[in-house]
Structures are given as structure tokens and as C-alpha cells.
Design an enzyme around this catalytic site. Structure first.
Site, short mmCIF file in Angstrom:
data_model
loop_
_atom_site.label_atom_id
_atom_site.label_comp_id
_atom_site.label_asym_id
_atom_site.label_seq_id
_atom_site.Cartn_x
_atom_site.Cartn_y
_atom_site.Cartn_z
N GLU A 115 -31.95 2.12 -66.41
CA GLU A 115 -31.65 3.22 -65.50
C GLU A 115 -32.91 3.71 -64.79
O GLU A 115 -32.90 3.95 -63.58
CB GLU A 115 -30.99 4.36 -66.27
CG GLU A 115 -30.82 5.66 -65.49
CD GLU A 115 -29.89 5.54 -64.30
OE1 GLU A 115 -29.81 6.49 -63.51
OE2 GLU A 115 -29.24 4.48 -64.13
N HIS A 118 -34.19 1.32 -62.16
CA HIS A 118 -33.37 1.49 -60.95
C HIS A 118 -33.87 2.67 -60.12
O HIS A 118 -33.96 2.59 -58.89
CB HIS A 118 -31.91 1.68 -61.35
CG HIS A 118 -30.98 1.81 -60.18
ND1 HIS A 118 -30.03 2.81 -60.10
CD2 HIS A 118 -30.88 1.11 -59.03
CE1 HIS A 118 -29.38 2.69 -58.97
NE2 HIS A 118 -29.86 1.66 -58.30
N HIS A 182 -21.49 5.84 -53.73
CA HIS A 182 -22.88 5.43 -53.91
C HIS A 182 -23.05 3.96 -53.54
O HIS A 182 -24.05 3.57 -52.89
CB HIS A 182 -23.30 5.67 -55.36
CG HIS A 182 -24.77 5.54 -55.59
ND1 HIS A 182 -25.72 6.11 -54.78
CD2 HIS A 182 -25.47 4.89 -56.57
CE1 HIS A 182 -26.93 5.83 -55.23
NE2 HIS A 182 -26.80 5.08 -56.32
N HIS A 292 -6.90 -5.08 -55.21
CA HIS A 292 -8.10 -5.84 -54.86
C HIS A 292 -7.76 -7.31 -54.63
O HIS A 292 -8.34 -7.96 -53.74
CB HIS A 292 -9.13 -5.72 -55.99
CG HIS A 292 -10.45 -6.37 -55.68
ND1 HIS A 292 -11.19 -6.07 -54.56
CD2 HIS A 292 -11.16 -7.31 -56.36
CE1 HIS A 292 -12.30 -6.79 -54.56
NE2 HIS A 292 -12.30 -7.56 -55.64
N HIS A 354 -20.94 -11.72 -57.80
CA HIS A 354 -19.91 -11.17 -56.91
C HIS A 354 -20.45 -9.96 -56.15
O HIS A 354 -20.20 -9.81 -54.95
CB HIS A 354 -18.70 -10.77 -57.75
CG HIS A 354 -17.42 -10.71 -56.97
ND1 HIS A 354 -16.94 -11.76 -56.23
CD2 HIS A 354 -16.51 -9.69 -56.82
CE1 HIS A 354 -15.79 -11.41 -55.65
NE2 HIS A 354 -15.53 -10.16 -55.98
#
Length: 378
Positions: A115, A118, A182, A292, A354
Site C-alpha cells: 500500500e 503505491h 479511482h 460484464h 487483464h
């Protein structure tokens, strides 16, 4: 942690310094790069800096996906630091206590580092964008051609509200709508930087009528791609990837019964709930997954069609055929990685592939669309 400590801004300066250090190291890599014919040193610096910032932003988006996929989004449950410290080192005792209480919980030493890395990368991107705006501003005063890039560089200040979405992701405990926004905000930042990079290259030579048709076609496919990515973000955010584990059917049926789309797509609700305090069930997650899948079929068909439209423009700029090959390649990549997520049980490598493919698709379509601008703007 208490609500008050969720907003502790004490480590903000330290985080900014870390970002500045990372960006300074990256900027050093540009020092010895060459200058193209007809290009001033200032122009070259803007071009290289824009490309570097775009590349690093792409990496940040992929690492953000890695953060989410490893359940590290709450690895440090406050913002912008970790238990009020600028790194997990200073928060070692707090993290150890949380990990001892819940060894597989949201806070562990490994997740805290993921985290915080990032956040360091996000800070570095912010610093690179500030440097890019300053460099473009200075260079545009001497080179009128760079003035068209300046608004896009300034628009990259979107990185500031994007950082706020990152904060809300943590403080609102992975609220699905915020997490999805986000993701979309990161892609928007990628688009803004991609436009500036592509504007530094000549436009594709085309007949005006054909140019207009292709521009509309690319824009339509771009919109479809964004909608599909938004659906994919909703699937990932709600952990609905494995709601169907067979393909092409779902639970042995082409259209499963007992799906509840109204609950599944209720936007204002906490993670795992329907907004009324009830937990989402299998029918709700299946509805998210199937939406999806349907979107993927439409998007795949649209990408194949767009590639064909670009390929069939004969006797024109060879970049169109390369664009067609790129679109077809990304379409195949997304189909293969998406299918792997379902039939292989959502492995991390396939999930990251992906996510990276989605960002690459947005980037490629942006490049193609901007390349189709009128020659007078070249």
C-alpha cells in the site's frame, strides 16, 4: 483506528519528499537523450518528460491493480501515511499488533508495504506532472507548436483529485463506488498525458471525409471500452469474478435465473452490502459478472470491427494498419486474460494482465484518435 486518525496529514511532507526523490532519479534518465531533427533542446525535454510521465502513470495504474488484487488497499488503514508514519517501518508495532489479532486480515507487514509503495509511486507521478507542466509552460513561450500541449499538461493536475479518491478509498473502507471511480480517474489521467505525447507526433494523412468517419468510429469504440472497463472495475471491486466459474455458460446456463440487477448495481452502498444493511448474495454477484460478460462480447465485436475499419483504408498512412494490429492484439489479450480469470480461479497473473490490457486499450485508442486530428494541427 479512530475516525480522527484516518485523516492524519503529518506524513504528507515526507511522502512528498519521497515522491520528489523518485521523480528526480527518473528525470536523470533523460539527461543524455538525443534531440530529433528540427527540435530544440527544450522541445525534446518536454517530449521525453511527457513520455516518461505517461509510462510511469501506466505503471502506477497496474500497481494499483496489484494493490487491490492482493487485498492491500487497507494495508495502512489511515492516509496518507501508515499509522501516522511515513513508512511501515515507523508503524512496525501497530502493524504487528493488527497482524497478531488477524493474521490474514487487511493489515499485515506485506500488505502495508504494498500500500505504501503505491502511495510513493503516486506521489512521484504527481511530482513528474508538476515538472511537466513547468517545462511545457517555459517551452511554449518560445515554440508556438507546444502551446496546443499546454492545456493538456495543465489538465493533468487531475492528479490532485485523483489522490483524494485514493484517500477516500482508504477512509471509506473500500467503498465500491469510490474504488471504481479511482480506477476511472487513473485512466482519465492516462488519457490526458497520452494526448500530450501524441500531439508531439505528426497527424495521419487521410482524406477529410475518411478522417471524420474514422474519428467517430474510434470515439464510439472508446466510449464502449470505458463502459466495459467500468463494469470490470465493478466486478473486481465487488469480488464477483468467480460468481461464474464456467464458460461460455454460467452455472450451466446461458442466462442464469434469479439474478438481481437492481441490488447488484446499487451504487451508494458499502462493500458487500445492498445499501439496506443486507449482504449481497450469489444472485447479486452473478448479475454483476454476467453484465460484464455481455459488455465484453459487445466490446470485443466493436474492437474487431474497428480494427477492420483501420485496416481497410488502403494506400494511406501505414500507421493505420499498425493501429489495426494493435487493436486486434489487445482484444485477443483481453479475451485470453479474462477467460483465464474465470476458468483458472482468478490467478493474480491473469488478473494483472487483464487490468494492464484495459489500460493499454485506453492508451491505444487515445493515440489513434489524436493521430486522426486534422493535418493543420500537426
Amino acid at each position: 483506528m479512530s475516525e480522527a486518525t484516518l485523516w492524519t496529514l503529518k506524513p504528507l511532507v515526507q511522502l512528498a519528499l519521497v515522491g520528489a526523490l523518485i521523480s528526480a532519479v527518473l528525470l536523470l534518465s533523460l539527461v543524455r537523450k538525443g534531440v530529433r531533427p528540427g527540435e530544440t533542446l527544450a522541445d525534446a525535454r518536454v517530449r521525453r518528460l511527457a513520455a516518461l510521465t505517461l509510462f510511469f502513470t501506466f505503471d502506477l495504474i497496474v500497481f494499483g491493480s496489484f494493490t487491490r488484487l492482493t487485498d492491500s488497499g487497507l494495508g495502512c488503514p489511515d492516509w496518507p501515511g501508515c499509522y501516522g508514519s511515513a513508512s511501515p517501518i515507523g508503524a512496525h508495532a501497530h502493524i504487528s499488533q493488527a497482524q497478531a489479532a488477524m493474521p490474514t486480515g487487511p493489515v499485515t507487514h506485506g500488505k502495508a508495504w504494498i500500500e505504501m509503495i503505491h502511495r510513493y509511486l503516486g506521489s512521484a507521478v504527481g511530482m513528474l506532472i508538476l515538472a511537466l507542466i513547468a517545462a511545457t509552460w517555459v517551452a511554449a513561450r518560445r515554440n508556438p507548436r507546444l502551446r496546443r500541449q499546454l492545456p493538456w499538461a495543465i489538465a493533468s493536475l487531475w492528479v490532485i483529485p485523483q489522490g483524494l479518491f485514493g484517500m477516500w478509498t482508504v477512509t471509506l473502507k473500500l467503498y465500491p463506488a469510490i474504488v471504481t471511480l479511482h480506477l476511472l480517474g487513473g485512466l482519465l489521467l492516462l488519457v490526458l498525458l497520452a494526448v500530450q505525447v501524441r500531439l508531439s507526433r505528426p497527424a495521419v494523412e487521410l482524406e477529410p471525409l475518411e478522417r471524420g468517419r474514422l474519428r467517430r468510429a474510434v470515439l464510439a469504440v472508446f466510449v464502449l471500452a470505458v463502459v466495459q472497463i467500468m463494469l470490470g472495475g465493478w466486478v473486481s471491486t465487488n469480488y464477483a469474478v468467480l460468481a461464474c466459474t464456467d464458460f461460455p455458460t454460467c452455472h450451466g446456463s446461458w442466462w442464469p435465473e434469479h439474478m438481481d440487477f437492481s441490488r447488484a448495481f446499487r451504487v451508494l452502498r458499502p462493500l458487500g452490502q445492498d445499501g439496506g444493511g443486507e449482504w449481497l448474495g450469489a444472485a447479486d454477484l452473478t448479475a454483476i459478472h454476467m453484465a460484464h460478460r455481455v459488455g465484453a462480447a459487445v466490446a470485443l465485436a466493436a474492437l474487431l470491427w474497428l480494427g477492420w475499419r483501420l485496416w481497410r483504408v488502403r494506400g494511406q498512412d501505414a500507421r493505420l494498419r499498425r493501429g489495426a494490429q494493435l487493436v486486434w492484439g489487445i482484444a485477443a489479450w483481453q479475451f485470453a486474460s479474462g477467460l483465464s480469470n474465470v476458468v483458472l480461479g482468478w490467478p493474480l497473473v491473469a488478473a494483472l494482465a487483464h487490468s494492464a490490457g484495459a489500460a493499454a486499450l485506453v492508451l491505444s485508442l487515445t493515440f489513434i484518435r489524436v493521430g486522426l486530428r486534422a493535418p493543420v494541427d500537426s
